[in-house]
Structures are given as C-alpha cells and as structure tokens.
Design an enzyme around this catalytic site. Structure first.
Site, PDB file in Angstrom:
ATOM      1  N   PHE A 245       0.872  -1.418   0.182  1.00  0.00           N
ATOM      2  CA  PHE A 245      -0.019  -0.068   0.029  1.00  0.00           C
ATOM      3  C   PHE A 245       0.734   1.244  -0.051  1.00  0.00           C
ATOM      4  CE2 PHE A 245      -2.218   2.945   3.318  1.00  0.00           C
ATOM      5  CZ  PHE A 245      -2.790   3.537   2.290  1.00  0.00           C
TER       6      PHE A 245
ATOM      7  N   ASP B 249      10.286  -6.493  -3.730  1.00  0.00           N
ATOM      8  CA  ASP B 249       9.015  -7.124  -2.994  1.00  0.00           C
ATOM      9  C   ASP B 249       9.082  -8.585  -3.165  1.00  0.00           C
ATOM     10  OD1 ASP B 249       6.148  -5.142  -2.162  1.00  0.00           O
ATOM     11  OD2 ASP B 249       6.039  -7.471  -2.324  1.00  0.00           O
TER      12      ASP B 249
ATOM     13  N   ALA C  95       7.221  -5.173   5.318  1.00  0.00           N
ATOM     14  CA  ALA C  95       6.708  -5.750   6.503  1.00  0.00           C
ATOM     15  C   ALA C  95       5.588  -6.553   6.416  1.00  0.00           C
ATOM     16  CB  ALA C  95       6.706  -4.649   7.288  1.00  0.00           C
TER      17      ALA C  95
ATOM     18  N   SER D  96       2.240  -6.478   7.977  1.00  0.00           N
ATOM     19  CA  SER D  96       1.778  -5.101   8.572  1.00  0.00           C
ATOM     20  C   SER D  96       0.271  -4.995   9.293  1.00  0.00           C
ATOM     21  CB  SER D  96       1.739  -4.021   7.523  1.00  0.00           C
ATOM     22  OG  SER D  96       0.716  -4.374   6.603  1.00  0.00           O
TER      23      SER D  96
ATOM     24  N   THR E 273       6.092   2.753  12.511  1.00  0.00           N
ATOM     25  CA  THR E 273       4.665   2.956  12.871  1.00  0.00           C
ATOM     26  C   THR E 273       4.798   3.540  14.330  1.00  0.00           C
ATOM     27  OG1 THR E 273       2.811   1.937  13.465  1.00  0.00           O
ATOM     28  CG2 THR E 273       4.624   0.340  13.787  1.00  0.00           C
ATOM     29  N   ASP E 274       3.595   4.158  14.557  1.00  0.00           N
ATOM     30  CA  ASP E 274       3.546   5.025  15.990  1.00  0.00           C
ATOM     31  C   ASP E 274       3.080   3.568  16.915  1.00  0.00           C
ATOM     32  OD1 ASP E 274       0.869   4.376  14.956  1.00  0.00           O
ATOM     33  OD2 ASP E 274       0.462   6.420  15.616  1.00  0.00           O
ATOM     34  N   GLU E 275       2.755   2.508  16.533  1.00  0.00           N
ATOM     35  CA  GLU E 275       2.279   1.573  17.442  1.00  0.00           C
ATOM     36  C   GLU E 275       3.483   1.000  18.293  1.00  0.00           C
ATOM     37  OE1 GLU E 275      -0.719  -1.358  15.671  1.00  0.00           O
ATOM     38  OE2 GLU E 275      -0.999  -0.084  14.090  1.00  0.00           O
TER      39      GLU E 275
ATOM     40  N   TYR F 236       2.752  -7.551  15.967  1.00  0.00           N
ATOM     41  CA  TYR F 236       2.965  -6.768  15.053  1.00  0.00           C
ATOM     42  C   TYR F 236       4.053  -5.462  15.607  1.00  0.00           C
ATOM     43  CZ  TYR F 236       2.644  -2.593  11.816  1.00  0.00           C
ATOM     44  OH  TYR F 236       2.857  -1.387  11.199  1.00  0.00           O
TER      45      TYR F 236
ATOM     46  N   LYS G 241       7.984  -4.422  14.884  1.00  0.00           N
ATOM     47  CA  LYS G 241       8.466  -3.336  14.296  1.00  0.00           C
ATOM     48  C   LYS G 241       9.371  -2.532  15.436  1.00  0.00           C
ATOM     49  CE  LYS G 241       7.402  -1.439  11.061  1.00  0.00           C
ATOM     50  NZ  LYS G 241       8.048  -1.544   9.726  1.00  0.00           N
TER      51      LYS G 241
ATOM     52  N   ASN H 255      -2.233   5.267   7.952  1.00  0.00           N
ATOM     53  CA  ASN H 255      -2.709   5.862   6.745  1.00  0.00           C
ATOM     54  C   ASN H 255      -4.023   5.447   5.975  1.00  0.00           C
ATOM     55  OD1 ASN H 255       0.620   6.035   5.071  1.00  0.00           O
ATOM     56  ND2 ASN H 255       0.323   6.165   7.173  1.00  0.00           N
TER      57      ASN H 255
HETATM   58  P1  NAD Z   1       1.342  -3.764   3.239  1.00  0.00           P
HETATM   59  O1  NAD Z   1       1.243  -4.818   4.100  1.00  0.00           O
HETATM   60  O2  NAD Z   1       0.626  -3.173   2.546  1.00  0.00           O
HETATM   61  O3  NAD Z   1       2.931  -3.958   2.110  1.00  0.00           O
HETATM   62  C1  NAD Z   1       4.017  -4.771   2.603  1.00  0.00           C
HETATM   63  C2  NAD Z   1       4.666  -4.901   1.266  1.00  0.00           C
HETATM   64  O4  NAD Z   1       5.800  -5.554   1.822  1.00  0.00           O
HETATM   65  C3  NAD Z   1       3.904  -6.018   0.407  1.00  0.00           C
HETATM   66  O5  NAD Z   1       4.082  -5.500  -0.892  1.00  0.00           O
HETATM   67  C4  NAD Z   1       4.872  -7.274   0.694  1.00  0.00           C
HETATM   68  O6  NAD Z   1       4.572  -8.094  -0.342  1.00  0.00           O
HETATM   69  C5  NAD Z   1       6.114  -6.854   1.024  1.00  0.00           C
HETATM   70  N1  NAD Z   1       6.781  -7.833   1.968  1.00  0.00           N
HETATM   71  C6  NAD Z   1       6.516  -8.513   2.919  1.00  0.00           C
HETATM   72  N2  NAD Z   1       7.409  -9.305   3.526  1.00  0.00           N
HETATM   73  C7  NAD Z   1       8.382  -8.848   2.809  1.00  0.00           C
HETATM   74  C8  NAD Z   1       9.764  -9.495   2.675  1.00  0.00           C
HETATM   75  N3  NAD Z   1      10.313 -10.489   3.597  1.00  0.00           N
HETATM   76  N4  NAD Z   1      10.667  -9.027   1.565  1.00  0.00           N
HETATM   77  C9  NAD Z   1      10.209  -8.356   0.526  1.00  0.00           C
HETATM   78  N5  NAD Z   1       9.119  -7.727   0.366  1.00  0.00           N
HETATM   79  C10 NAD Z   1       7.974  -8.248   1.584  1.00  0.00           C
HETATM   80  O7  NAD Z   1       2.003  -2.318   4.223  1.00  0.00           O
HETATM   81  P2  NAD Z   1       1.866  -0.946   4.296  1.00  0.00           P
HETATM   82  O8  NAD Z   1       0.605  -0.774   4.831  1.00  0.00           O
HETATM   83  O9  NAD Z   1       2.221  -0.526   2.991  1.00  0.00           O
HETATM   84  O10 NAD Z   1       2.982  -0.684   4.920  1.00  0.00           O
HETATM   85  C11 NAD Z   1       4.384  -0.401   4.691  1.00  0.00           C
HETATM   86  C12 NAD Z   1       5.372  -0.109   5.918  1.00  0.00           C
HETATM   87  O11 NAD Z   1       5.014   0.990   6.428  1.00  0.00           O
HETATM   88  C13 NAD Z   1       5.486  -1.019   6.711  1.00  0.00           C
HETATM   89  O12 NAD Z   1       6.677  -1.359   7.394  1.00  0.00           O
HETATM   90  C14 NAD Z   1       4.523  -0.646   7.973  1.00  0.00           C
HETATM   91  O13 NAD Z   1       4.944  -1.407   9.096  1.00  0.00           O
HETATM   92  C15 NAD Z   1       4.550   0.775   8.089  1.00  0.00           C
HETATM   93  N6  NAD Z   1       3.572   1.787   8.430  1.00  0.00           N
HETATM   94  C16 NAD Z   1       2.203   1.338   7.908  1.00  0.00           C
HETATM   95  C17 NAD Z   1       1.197   2.180   8.373  1.00  0.00           C
HETATM   96  C18 NAD Z   1      -0.261   1.773   7.814  1.00  0.00           C
HETATM   97  O14 NAD Z   1      -1.013   2.503   8.395  1.00  0.00           O
HETATM   98  N7  NAD Z   1      -0.450   1.014   6.923  1.00  0.00           N
HETATM   99  C19 NAD Z   1       1.558   3.108   9.264  1.00  0.00           C
HETATM  100  C20 NAD Z   1       2.710   3.373   9.632  1.00  0.00           C
HETATM  101  C21 NAD Z   1       3.792   2.649   9.351  1.00  0.00           C
HETATM  102  P1  TYD Z   2      -6.487  -1.512  11.385  1.00  0.00           P
HETATM  103  O1  TYD Z   2      -6.856  -0.680  10.029  1.00  0.00           O
HETATM  104  O2  TYD Z   2      -6.266  -2.692  11.475  1.00  0.00           O
HETATM  105  O3  TYD Z   2      -5.082  -0.528  11.880  1.00  0.00           O
HETATM  106  P2  TYD Z   2      -4.349  -0.671  13.089  1.00  0.00           P
HETATM  107  O4  TYD Z   2      -4.951  -1.974  14.035  1.00  0.00           O
HETATM  108  O5  TYD Z   2      -2.920  -0.774  12.775  1.00  0.00           O
HETATM  109  O6  TYD Z   2      -4.637   0.619  13.708  1.00  0.00           O
HETATM  110  O7  TYD Z   2      -7.417  -0.953  12.478  1.00  0.00           O
HETATM  111  C1  TYD Z   2      -7.882   0.353  12.655  1.00  0.00           C
HETATM  112  C2  TYD Z   2      -8.717   0.567  13.896  1.00  0.00           C
HETATM  113  O8  TYD Z   2     -10.022   0.036  13.424  1.00  0.00           O
HETATM  114  C3  TYD Z   2      -8.303  -0.302  15.175  1.00  0.00           C
HETATM  115  O9  TYD Z   2      -8.611   0.126  16.406  1.00  0.00           O
HETATM  116  C4  TYD Z   2      -9.218  -1.661  15.052  1.00  0.00           C
HETATM  117  C5  TYD Z   2     -10.301  -1.300  14.217  1.00  0.00           C
HETATM  118  N1  TYD Z   2     -11.043  -2.061  13.360  1.00  0.00           N
HETATM  119  C6  TYD Z   2     -12.454  -2.344  13.685  1.00  0.00           C
HETATM  120  O10 TYD Z   2     -13.104  -2.015  14.594  1.00  0.00           O
HETATM  121  N2  TYD Z   2     -13.101  -3.053  12.528  1.00  0.00           N
HETATM  122  C7  TYD Z   2     -12.153  -3.801  11.576  1.00  0.00           C
HETATM  123  O11 TYD Z   2     -12.909  -4.686  10.693  1.00  0.00           O
HETATM  124  C8  TYD Z   2     -10.716  -3.527  11.443  1.00  0.00           C
HETATM  125  C9  TYD Z   2     -10.113  -4.320  10.446  1.00  0.00           C
HETATM  126  C10 TYD Z   2     -10.446  -2.545  12.456  1.00  0.00           C
END
Ligand code: NAD
Ligand code: TYD
Length: 358
Positions: A11, A32, A82, A84, A133-135, A159, A163, A189
């Site tokens: 993503f 990837d 990662a 995620s 991540t902030d988590e 998770y 991280k 995000n």
């Molecule tokens: P995502 O799960 O959508 O994408 C992760 C990507 O990494 C995928 O394309 C997957 O194929 C690839 N991948 C997984 N394992 C791999 C490996 N061993 N080698 C190579 N590629 C691999 O995740 P995202 O939401 O795009 O998040 C990207 C990064 O940002 C992550 O590190 C996540 O922890 C961090 N992050 C995400 C969020 C969020 O809200 N999504 C917020 C803060 C930080």
């Molecule tokens: P999520 O998008 O999984 O992100 P994160 O757990 O990394 O914050 O979830 C966002 C918030 O929404 C989290 O508090 C869990 C909640 N949630 C639901 O209530 N229902 C759902 O089906 C999902 C996927 C998440």
C-alpha cells in the site's frame, strides 16, 4: 542515481514509488516478495517505464540483496517491506518475526556490507530510511499528550513488537557501525490502493457489497489518520534533509474514534453512491468482539518534522477521506481483483508482457 525501495508493491510503498516516478527520473529498484499484500496491479501504470525495475524477492535473501546493491549502486535504501496487519499478527506472529525482525536484520547486514565498500563521498551521501509505525509506543490514555519521538517504546501486539525490534536494530546499526540511518514513525495511513483488510477500505468495500461493517468492541478506540500521499511526502523530505540517526514522527493531527470514521465513510457513500432503497450504509454497522489486547489510543506529535524539516500534511481528514472513497468508487476492477485474488495473476502477466519491468 538510484533508490532501492523494499515492499514497493504494498500500500504505502507503491504509493511512494508512483509519486516518486511522477516527479523524478531517478530509477527505483523495487524489491518485493509479493506476499498476499503485494499487488503489482497497483503499479500497472509503470509498465514499460525503464525507471522502474521490479524484482520479486525477500529482504532477508542476502545474496539477492547484495547482488542488487552491487548492480544498481543505490544512493539510498527505503525499507517499507513488512508484515503489517495487527489482526494477522495475533493469529500468526511467526511471519512477523521472520520478516520484520530477521528480515530487517539481514537487510541491514547486506546494506552495511555494500555501504562499507563505497568510497568516502558515496558513504557520506548514502541513506538507509526505515519506515515504521506509531504503534511501537503502545497505547495512550484519553488525556495523555501525543507520542513524541522520546516516548518510551511499549509495543503491545506481535506486529508492534516486531516493528519496535526492527527500529532498535536500525538504531544499533547506526550507533555501532555508523550506518547512516533515518527512521520515521507514522500514524494510520489511508488512501488509494489500500488492501481491504484494514479499517477504512474494508468498510468501503463491505458497505458497497451489502455486508456487515464490523466495529471492534465499543468502537471508541482512537487512531491518528494520515492520507498516504502525505506520508510519502514526509518520507521524501526526511530522505532529503533528515539528520542522521534521528527518528521523525509523522502524523495528520487528526485523531478520531473508529466509529466516527465508519460513520464518515457511510455518509460519503450515501452521498456519492446512494443505496437504491434510500437507507443509509450506516444500517450495516455491526459491533463485534473486540481485538485481543486492542490499543485504546494512538496520537502523534509531528512538531519535530514540521519545525526542523518544514513538513506539514497537505490533506485534512475531510479532504483525504473524500478522495479515498471517490477513488474506491472509481476503481471497481482493482477492488474486485483484490477480493477475488485475481491480482495475483498480474505477476504472470507483468513478467510475460513485452517491455515489462523485470
Ligand atoms: P503492506 O502490508 O500493504 O505492504 C507490505 C509490502 O511488503 C507488500 O508488498 C509485501 O509483499 C512486502 N513484503 C512483505 N514481506 C516481505 C519480505 N520479506 N521481503 C520483501 N517484501 C516483503 O504494508 P503498508 O501498509 O504498505 O506498510 C508499509 C510499511 O509502513 C510497513 O513497514 C509498516 O509497518 C509501515 N507503516 C504502515 C502504516 C499503515 O497505516 N499502513 C502506518 C505506519 C507505518
Ligand atoms: P487497522 O486498520 O487494522 O489498523 P491498526 O490496527 O494498525 O490501527 O485498524 C484500525 C482500527 O480499526 C483499530 O482500532 C481496529 C479497528 N477495526 C475495526 O473496528 N474493525 C475492523 O474490521 C478492522 C479491520 C479494524
């Protein structure tokens, strides 16, 4: 000049690659593994673009990563790769330890070997940017101040623990070996190309499919939300001007309880794609059993990034969520291929097509 991006079919990584190549001719080598979360269809618009070199592989494959580094001589590595999804980490933490901890360790070692062999000017210019991540900071009480960069690490899910471990490794590779690292810790995000297992895209696709909208527990858990393209601009800014060894919190100044998010999505859908029977999508909301160990509140204090590097989000939550809902309505094929699993066929098509990135 070349960047090595890992996880660039996911993503945020894919949004980053698309935005980067829209503004720059600098080559992106995109490594990837294409897990379930990796989707080359997201990158379809780059087909035939010689500035995008896609390589399917694992960040933990030292031979492959070392070969890519030697061949392409990148000036920076940006690590998005990662596992995620918190719910998946609860059901199966092993993959999270493997990729997020061991994978990051092996990637750091490959990059260290490459970086140490560079000449002095190239060593000084090189950057390893770790996307986190902030988590990692754990959960806040209702009135506690937002997470700053000095907040202690208190991860609560497999998770976030994985991280947090990766962040510590990155820090240690800087302090011990001098690797020029930067770390960003971002809030939740949302935006285009988000896999519909996460809250916002799941609510959009379930609503349109007439399915229940599952809200965990009382729905009053709070997250800070950032439009994905603002996260990408923050990463570009940190890459350009971040101080070595520093961490930067990235957030949207937009704390919202989950139930408010779900109602906002429903209202937008009511406006943009009203249901035939005139009822609101909100009637599909269904409260379900809470996630085990569910963090109550995340909030990001992004002042350091604003004051030191001049970064601010361009979108408000209102503008970003409207764009996001509109994007999902305009891209039913992307959604249906993700839901049916057909997006995985894209790998074959991509490799087979003439002029495809390889
Ligand atoms: P995502 O799960 O959508 O994408 C992760 C990507 O990494 C995928 O394309 C997957 O194929 C690839 N991948 C997984 N394992 C791999 C490996 N061993 N080698 C190579 N590629 C691999 O995740 P995202 O939401 O795009 O998040 C990207 C990064 O940002 C992550 O590190 C996540 O922890 C961090 N992050 C995400 C969020 C969020 O809200 N999504 C917020 C803060 C930080
Ligand atoms: P999520 O998008 O999984 O992100 P994160 O757990 O990394 O914050 O979830 C966002 C918030 O929404 C989290 O508090 C869990 C909640 N949630 C639901 O209530 N229902 C759902 O089906 C999902 C996927 C998440």
């Amino acid at each position: 000049m070349t960047l090595l991006v890992t996880g660039g079919a996911g993503f945020i990584g894919a949004n980053f690659v698309l935005d980067w190549l829209a503004e720059s001719s600098e080559t992106v080598v995109n490594l990837d593994k294409l897990t379930y979360a990796g989707n080359l269809e997201t990158l379809a618009s780059l087909q035939g673009n010689p500035a995008h070199v896609f390589v399917q592989g694992d960040i933990g494959d030292a031979d492959l990563v070392s070969r890519l580094l030697q061949t392409h001589q990148p000036r920076a590595v940006i690590n998005f790769a990662a596992e995620s999804h918190v719910d998946r980490s609860i059901h199966g933490p092993g993959e999270f330890i493997e990729t997020n901890v061991m994978g990051t360790f092996r990637l750091l070692e490959s990059v260290r070997g490459y970086w140490q062999a560079l000449d002095a000017p190239a060593q000084a210019a090189f950057r390893f940017l770790h996307v986190s991540t902030d988590e990692v900071y754990g959960s806040l009480t209702q009135d506690a101040p937002a997470f700053s960069e000095t907040h202690r690490y208190e991860p609560n899910s497999p998770y976030s623990a994985s991280k947090a471990a990766s962040d510590h490794l990155v820090r240690a590779w800087h302090h011990t070996y001098g690797l020029p690292v930067l770390t960003t810790n971002c809030s939740n995000n949302y935006g285009p190309f988000h896999f519909p297992e996460k809250l916002i895209p799941l609510m959009i696709v379930n609503a349109l499919a007439g399915k229940p909208l599952p809200v965990y527990g009382d729905g009053m858990q709070v997250r800070d939300w950032l439009y994905v393209k603002d996260h990408c601009s923050a990463i570009r800014r940190v890459l350009q001007a971040g101080q070595l060894g520093e961490t930067y919190n990235v957030g949207g100044w937009s704390e919202k309880p989950n139930i408010e998010i779900v109602h906002t999505v429903c209202k937008l859908l009511d406006e943009l794609r009203p249901k035939a029977d005139g009822s609101s999508y909100a009637s599909q909301i269904s409260y379900v059993t809470d996630r085990p160990g569910h963090d109550r509140r995340y909030a990001i204090d992004a002042r350091k990034l604003e004051q030191e590097l001049g970064w601010k989000p361009a979108e408000t939550f209102d503008s970003g969520i409207r764009k996001t809902v509109a994007w999902y309505l305009a891209h039913p094929d992307w959604v249906s291929h993700v839901q049916s699993g057909a997006y995985r066929d894209w790998v074959q098509k991509q490799y087979a097509a003439p002029g495809a990135a390889a």
